[in-house]
Design a protein around this motif. Sequence first.
Motif, PDB file in Angstrom:
ATOM      1  N   UNK A   1       0.853  -1.194   0.000  1.00  0.00           N
ATOM      2  CA  UNK A   1       0.000   0.000   0.000  1.00  0.00           C
ATOM      3  C   UNK A   1       0.892   1.249   0.000  1.00  0.00           C
ATOM      4  N   UNK A   2       2.217   1.036   0.021  1.00  0.00           N
ATOM      5  CA  UNK A   2       3.166   2.136  -0.095  1.00  0.00           C
ATOM      6  C   UNK A   2       3.818   2.581   1.192  1.00  0.00           C
ATOM      7  N   UNK A   3       3.703   1.788   2.268  1.00  0.00           N
ATOM      8  CA  UNK A   3       4.267   2.204   3.553  1.00  0.00           C
ATOM      9  C   UNK A   3       4.878   1.005   4.279  1.00  0.00           C
TER      10      UNK A   3
ATOM     11  N   UNK B   1      -2.200   5.087   4.594  1.00  0.00           N
ATOM     12  CA  UNK B   1      -1.847   3.839   3.904  1.00  0.00           C
ATOM     13  C   UNK B   1      -1.979   2.636   4.833  1.00  0.00           C
ATOM     14  N   UNK B   2      -1.566   2.793   6.084  1.00  0.00           N
ATOM     15  CA  UNK B   2      -1.714   1.657   7.009  1.00  0.00           C
ATOM     16  C   UNK B   2      -3.170   1.511   7.437  1.00  0.00           C
TER      17      UNK B   2
ATOM     18  N   UNK C   1      -2.035  -1.653  -4.090  1.00  0.00           N
ATOM     19  CA  UNK C   1      -2.404  -0.326  -4.615  1.00  0.00           C
ATOM     20  C   UNK C   1      -1.203   0.532  -4.998  1.00  0.00           C
ATOM     21  N   UNK C   2      -0.039   0.286  -4.391  1.00  0.00           N
ATOM     22  CA  UNK C   2       1.157   1.060  -4.731  1.00  0.00           C
ATOM     23  C   UNK C   2       1.834   0.558  -5.996  1.00  0.00           C
TER      24      UNK C   2
END
Length: 470
Positions: free
Chosen positions: A241-243, A264-265, A332-333
């Motif tokens: 999700x990018x994190x 993101x989390x 999603x990332x």
Amino acid sequence: MVRKWLGVTIVSCILVVLALSGCSSSTDNNAGNSPETAGTNEPAGNSGGNNAGSGEKVTITLLNAQDNGIRDKFLPDVIKKKFEEANPNITLEIISVPYEQFDSKMNTMVAGGTPPDVWSHWGQSGFVDYNVRDMVLDLTPYMSQFNNPNISQATLDIYKVGDKQMGIPLNVYSSMIFYNKAIFEKAGVTVENYKPGDAAWTWEKLTELAKSVSKDYGKPSAIYGFTYGMGEHLLTYSWDWGLDVFDSGYATGFVDKADLTDPKIVDSTKFFQDLIFKDKIMPTGAVLDSISKIGDPILTGKVAMSLVGSWAMGGFKETNTKFGVLPLPTGPAGTSTPFIYADPLMISSKSKNPDAAWKLVQFMTSPEMQLEMTKETGYPPADSVAYEEWFKQYSDLTDIQYLEEVNTAAIEKGKESPNHLIAGYGDITSFMLNEQQPIFNKEEDPAGVLEKMNPKFQKLLDEIKQKAGK
């Protein structure tokens, strides 16, 4: 003492194993030793108070976390038996505890002045945490006698701190999605062999696939479409999700800032909460614990798919269960980031018999025992020659060409598990498992729960640093 931690260099080092080159390490003076002779030479250092070479009987301990019986049988039936035959003046005592009790058992033994002589990443804590606590012996004086040229120098370097060798690689595990073929065949569902990194293979697509074989949710007859077996808490959900909440700690071993309110989390946690309560493809933790009591749920047919490490293949081999694999979905990332678990053998800095402990480490990582380990357990070794044999033994159970493709990509794109790289990870895990319960057991709003957790998490991170004198 300034320490340089492992970080992302682990992935590039592990690729040496996948190259299957069998290239020689610079520390292969006894490369021809068999398991019957491996470790019988006198060590290069650290002999004070140690009688391993004097003919006097000594006892060393190996602390093991139970793993559904596979390693639990291999250690006493093969390692203990053959090691004691080759070293009649050394008795090997194997202490096996459930995985979730490994850290507490370790801490109890250390506090009592009787730490295990040898252990690996078999609990919630890992290499960095052990080193921060000065629990690990510097093996550099012994390395002139290291006897496996198939474990390359690059792979050995994974467990160097500065110029000190602090561990010897035993296994290298990737992660992927495993599925029970019989469940999908019975449901008439075909599973596509997605290419690793395929943008079409998303978490939403996985959810659809899991729904196609899920049934009777919450009932004794239930089949659950999916379980998430990598990491034990929500801090591992958000990578794609990018994190990565732990990212700032990989260079030092310590996380400075709690980051639980990042959208993101929150989004990733909500997604996995929905798999339980909305999509009804994943069991609650309590249900998973219950169905696991009769055996591995994917092997007993209670779960169709599971994201888990490649140690799961040992169970498929032992039960002769046909299985398939899939790469991790794209998040999603736009990334797909598998976990990597590179497990070393470590020796206690407080061991009363370090020379005898070194003989055990040498024995377990010798070419012959690495090969025997992968044949007996189905676990992937650190030895590049034995690694070739790892795939072959599954030819009757799965598509090994596709398995190798997915496994190789998992190593190339993967990230070492944070429990190996972050100090205080056991405490972080206990905190998260307790505090996240309202999300996954009571369906409370993740954003609200995470906001309440964040200051408490920051306090814990600060305490971990303080305990380590940072």
